[in-house]
Design an enzyme around this catalytic site. Structure first.
Site, PDB file in Angstrom:
ATOM      1  CG  ASP A 133      23.675 -59.692 -43.038  1.00  0.00           C
ATOM      2  OD1 ASP A 133      24.893 -59.460 -43.219  1.00  0.00           O
ATOM      3  OD2 ASP A 133      22.760 -59.001 -43.523  1.00  0.00           O
ATOM      4  CG  HIS A 149      11.779 -64.252 -34.139  1.00  0.00           C
ATOM      5  ND1 HIS A 149      11.358 -63.184 -34.906  1.00  0.00           N
ATOM      6  CD2 HIS A 149      13.070 -64.458 -34.478  1.00  0.00           C
ATOM      7  CE1 HIS A 149      12.359 -62.765 -35.657  1.00  0.00           C
ATOM      8  NE2 HIS A 149      13.409 -63.532 -35.416  1.00  0.00           N
ATOM      9  CB  SER A 191      25.843 -67.643 -31.752  1.00  0.00           C
ATOM     10  OG  SER A 191      25.867 -68.318 -33.000  1.00  0.00           O
ATOM     11  CE  LYS A 202      10.748 -55.810 -41.025  1.00  0.00           C
ATOM     12  NZ  LYS A 202      12.137 -56.063 -41.062  1.00  0.00           N
ATOM     13  CG  LEU A 235      17.409 -66.248 -32.322  1.00  0.00           C
ATOM     14  CD1 LEU A 235      16.490 -66.753 -31.220  1.00  0.00           C
ATOM     15  CD2 LEU A 235      18.609 -67.160 -32.488  1.00  0.00           C
TER      16      LEU A 235
END
Length: 147
Positions: free
Chosen positions: A14, A83, A38, A101, A78
């Site tokens: 999103d 991360h 992805s 973050k 991600l």
């Protein structure tokens, strides 16, 4: 700088679709979308059709992408628990990183990323847009005052 910074957007959920990918149309002279990464083949196909100039690859091809010379930087969008791994791999490859973050889900991982960024001598940043939000400023004041 010879040309625009070539970014790979890693994670096409999103936030990437609503904010990150559209932003490249406003940054043509400074940054360009070079790759889409992805783990979902259907999502890759759909977005590759929309962003035709970008390479589309899966998570399994990430390290090959980093070493290919086709990207200068990655935008990590991600799920949080992924991360640190993807950031560390980019830093090891000498690629600049902009990470959503939180940077990591553990203090140990965050420290490992910090050390890797210092060793790699590339730019590393956490994408955080609330620096001057009143609640953030109050939290900073509380921390400084040790309250």
């Amino acid at each position: 700088m010879a040309g625009p910074l070539r970014f790979a957007v890693v994670g096409l959920g999103d936030i990437a679709q609503r904010a990150v990918l559209p932003a490249f149309s406003h940054a043509r002279s400074r940054a360009t979308l070079a790759a889409l990464v992805s783990g979902e083949p259907k999502k890759r196909r759909i977005l590759a059709a929309r962003f035709r100039d970008a390479i589309a690859c899966g998570y399994d091809d990430y390290d090959d992408l980093l070493s290919s010379g086709t990207v200068d930087a990655v935008y990590i969008a991600l799920p949080n628990e992924m991360h640190a791994d993807f950031v560390l791999r980019a830093l090891k490859a000498g690629i600049h990183v902009l990470c959503e973050k939180p940077l990591a889900t553990t203090v140990a991982d965050a420290r490992a990323v910090r050390r890797a960024a210092q060793r790699a001598m590339v730019q590393f940043m956490v994408a955080y847009r609330l620096h001057f939000d009143p609640a953030t400023l109050q939290a900073i004041d509380l921390a400084r005052d040790r309250r």
